[in-house]
Design an enzyme around this catalytic site. Structure first.
Site, PDB file in Angstrom:
ATOM      1  N   SER A 113     -42.176 -66.754  23.802  1.00  0.00           N
ATOM      2  CA  SER A 113     -42.832 -67.278  22.604  1.00  0.00           C
ATOM      3  C   SER A 113     -44.326 -66.995  22.543  1.00  0.00           C
ATOM      4  CB  SER A 113     -42.550 -68.770  22.498  1.00  0.00           C
ATOM      5  OG  SER A 113     -42.972 -69.248  21.264  1.00  0.00           O
ATOM      6  N   HIS A 114     -45.127 -68.050  22.541  1.00  0.00           N
ATOM      7  CA  HIS A 114     -46.571 -67.911  22.364  1.00  0.00           C
ATOM      8  C   HIS A 114     -47.296 -67.547  23.657  1.00  0.00           C
ATOM      9  CE1 HIS A 114     -45.413 -71.898  23.534  1.00  0.00           C
ATOM     10  NE2 HIS A 114     -46.600 -72.049  24.090  1.00  0.00           N
ATOM     11  N   ASP A 278     -46.204 -66.499  15.738  1.00  0.00           N
ATOM     12  CA  ASP A 278     -46.341 -66.338  17.193  1.00  0.00           C
ATOM     13  C   ASP A 278     -45.471 -65.214  17.750  1.00  0.00           C
ATOM     14  OD1 ASP A 278     -43.890 -67.587  16.883  1.00  0.00           O
ATOM     15  OD2 ASP A 278     -44.054 -68.682  18.769  1.00  0.00           O
ATOM     16  N   ASP A 280     -42.505 -64.879  19.053  1.00  0.00           N
ATOM     17  CA  ASP A 280     -41.108 -64.733  18.642  1.00  0.00           C
ATOM     18  C   ASP A 280     -40.848 -65.145  17.193  1.00  0.00           C
ATOM     19  OD1 ASP A 280     -41.634 -67.396  19.339  1.00  0.00           O
ATOM     20  OD2 ASP A 280     -39.537 -67.788  19.823  1.00  0.00           O
ATOM     21  N   ASP A 282     -41.348 -67.943  15.409  1.00  0.00           N
ATOM     22  CA  ASP A 282     -40.906 -69.252  14.931  1.00  0.00           C
ATOM     23  C   ASP A 282     -42.068 -70.193  14.573  1.00  0.00           C
ATOM     24  OD1 ASP A 282     -41.607 -69.673  17.553  1.00  0.00           O
ATOM     25  OD2 ASP A 282     -39.693 -70.534  18.186  1.00  0.00           O
ATOM     26  N   ARG A 283     -43.285 -69.816  14.919  1.00  0.00           N
ATOM     27  CA  ARG A 283     -44.424 -70.681  14.566  1.00  0.00           C
ATOM     28  C   ARG A 283     -45.193 -70.121  13.385  1.00  0.00           C
ATOM     29  NH1 ARG A 283     -47.262 -73.114  19.932  1.00  0.00           N
ATOM     30  NH2 ARG A 283     -45.336 -73.592  21.029  1.00  0.00           N
ATOM     31  N   LYS A 377     -37.214 -73.378  14.310  1.00  0.00           N
ATOM     32  CA  LYS A 377     -38.381 -73.370  13.452  1.00  0.00           C
ATOM     33  C   LYS A 377     -38.594 -71.942  12.987  1.00  0.00           C
ATOM     34  CE  LYS A 377     -41.625 -73.557  17.400  1.00  0.00           C
ATOM     35  NZ  LYS A 377     -40.815 -73.807  18.584  1.00  0.00           N
TER      36      LYS A 377
END
Ligand code: VG1
Ligand code: CO
Length: 545
Positions: A113-114, A278, A280, A282-283, A377
């Site tokens: 992710s992030h 982000d 992946d 999702d943010r 998300k």
């Protein structure tokens, strides 16, 4: 088919955290490390043979290597069909969409992710179940248990698959389809939002925007949606090519790490709207001209304006937010007369509420917003939601948020992160806090009286499962709040998160204070009760959002 059983020994550290198993790349590169975890996933499931698996990742370093290994293991373990994104690319929400659309038994998403990527950065593996959402705790616990006793894994001997051509190939008895990473997801977006209206607005000459993909997975998705389907001018999507190390950056869409976008939106001749996503996808971070929308406010604004958007025109069944997220959305729910659920941190806790139709929109303070359209998300979804609202209301982002505060009051909100703290010191800080909880109610700190102090525990209203120790909350009689918890996604030492919130009712003259100033009393109280400086050895947070 040439199936090998390779004998192996367990690793003791394969316990998934808030969002999958995340480790530094060299940890994943240890012999058998990835294989053990993947085999533990298969070993913990009963009914997947012959069925479909979705596979892809955010394009970070080790993505392609891991995909080739997982494909061969999937074939050896009897998976019927694997859908893998072109180039190994799938954003987390796109993977969720594909799992649902193809009635897959699950999906493996490769992402940290992030967290930064590259050979020295982080890698991660997330397993999502057939509803498209992150595996719930009972599944991740079963995977962890399996990883502790594993003795061998299955893999076939075969050459690597060409991931860069749309194709259907056989790997033993398993069919592998290399599919378009973007199309199905983009179609889903088009079914929810008024693309004609957004396109008219985008090309009207009255509106300019910029989207920063931070060289992470959303580049191809954002280009297809914003530039190709919605007519945004070419170049709207910045840093749109996914790179294995994200160009050396930190793919986290906040005021600190998305600094180029922030400079643009707070500079001269700024565009009307800015957004970033982000690693992946999702943010999301939402910016107006000279204006930052906190994620908690963003969720509340989306909820309050949902009926302007075709996909939500009949209203919301309910809303949900993670415990540390501000109560801004609670006020909207109250006014709409719908339920608002408070869950522990992590998207997996929203799954049941979405599945049974108790919640339509969900959100987290950590730049995460989403709805029942998938079970993750969804960064670009949030951006499109905002664009749809802007196209209908034809007001600036700032005006929309200020009007919102006038109606509902303003929840001043900030998160302070202390990263890479020594693990034992962080644990000691939390233990010390917990030991004070019983005596806190009724105590006063300056002008504030403690109403409750506890360690958040959640009972899932759908399946009754209980999740304890989800964060220390100290609530005051005026509605303000301090929350402490340790991150479950970091890979170096511990990260302490301090969440601060205070509420100013609907008097617009009180809505202009700088956030850190508005929260100064609570920052001090947090220091007094938790002795953050002493325990962390730091005199200020590493990141403030
Ligand atoms: C963080 C956030 C949490 C989010 C999680 C995964 O977890 O606080 O809200 O769900 O990351 O997001 P933690 O345990 O570090 O606080 V992502 O974009 O990594 O899938
Ligand atoms: Co993410």
């Amino acid at each position: 088919m040439n199936v090998h059983t390779v004998s192996t020994q367990p690793f003791s550290d394969q316990k998934p955290g808030t969002s999958g198993l995340r480790k530094q790349v060299p940890v994943f590169q240890q012999r058998h490390y990835l294989e053990n975890f993947i085999q533990s996933i298969f070993n913990s499931l009963d009914d997947y043979r012959g069925k479909t698996l979705v596979l892809g990742g955010d394009g970070r370093y080790y993505n392609r290597t891991a995909i080739q290994t997982i494909l061969k293991m999937a074939a050896a373990n009897g998976v019927g069909r694997v859908l893998v994104g072109l180039g190994g690319i799938l954003s987390t929400p796109a993977a969720s969409c594909l799992i649902r659309k193809n009635q897959a038994f699950g999906g493996i998403i490769l992402s940290a992710s992030h967290n930064p990527g590259g050979p020295e950065g982080d890698f991660g593996v997330k397993f999502n179940t057939s509803n498209g959402g992150p595996a719930p705790e009972k599944v991740t616990s079963a995977i962890y248990e399996a990883s502790k006793t594993i003795e061998g894994y299955q893999i076939i001997e075969a050459s690597d698959i060409d991931l860069d051509t749309l194709s259907i190939v056989q790997l033993g008895e398993t069919t592998v389809e290399v599919i378009d990473s973007v199309a199905d997801y983009a179609d889903l977006m088009q079914s929810l939002f008024d693309f004609d209206r957004i396109r008219d607005f985008m090309t009207s000459g009255k509106f300019r925007m910029s989207f920063d993909a931070l060289h992470a997975v959303t580049g191809p998705y954002a280009k297809a949606l914003l530039e190709d389907r919605l007519g945004a001018r070419e170049g709207t999507v910045q840093n749109g090519i996914p790179l294995e190390d994200f160009g050396g950056g930190h793919p986290d869409p906040n005021l600190v790490y998305a600094h180029d976008l922030v400079e643009l939106l707070f500079g001269d001749n700024a565009p009307d709207f800015g957004a970033a996503s982000d690693g992946d996808g999702d943010r999301n971070m939402i910016l107006g001209r000279n204006f930052f929308v906190t994620p908690s406010d963003s969720l509340a604004v989306l909820a309050a304006n949902a009926t302007l958007v075709p996909g939500y025109k009949d209203g919301l069944a309910g809303v949900a937010r993670s415990m540390p997220t501000s109560a801004a959305v609670d006020r909207v729910a109250e006014k709409l007369g719908i339920d608002c659920y408070e869950t522990p941190t992590g998207w997996k806790f929203f799954g049941n509420l979405l599945d049974v139709g108790k919640a339509t929109l969900c959100g987290e303070e950590s730049f995460g917003t989403g709805s029942n359209h998938v079970r993750e998300k969804d960064g670009l979804w949030a951006v499109l939601f905002w664009l749809n609202i802007l196209a209908v209301r034809e007001q600036s982002v700032e005006d929309i948020v200020r009007e919102h505060w006038k109606t509902y009051g303003r929840n001043y909100y900030s998160r302070h992160d202390y990263e890479a703290v020594d693990k034992d010191s962080a644990t000691a800080l939390m233990e010390n806090l917990r030991s004070q909880l019983d005596s806190m109610p009724g105590q006063t700190f300056g002008n504030y009286e403690v109403k409750y102090a506890d360690d958040f525990s959640y009972t899932d209203p759908v399946d009754g499962s209980v999740s304890k120790n989800q964060g220390v909350r100290i609530g005051f009689t005026d509605g303000s709040r301090i929350v402490f918890r340790l991150s479950g996604t970091g890979t170096q030492g511990a990260t302490l998160r301090l969440y601060l919130e205070s509420y100013e009712p609907d008097d617009a003259s009180q809505h202009d204070t700088d956030t850190q100033t508005a929260l100064a009393d609570f920052i001090q109280i947090a220091e007094d009760v938790a002795q953050i400086r002493k325990h962390t050895g730091m005199d200020k947070p590493t990141v403030i959002t």
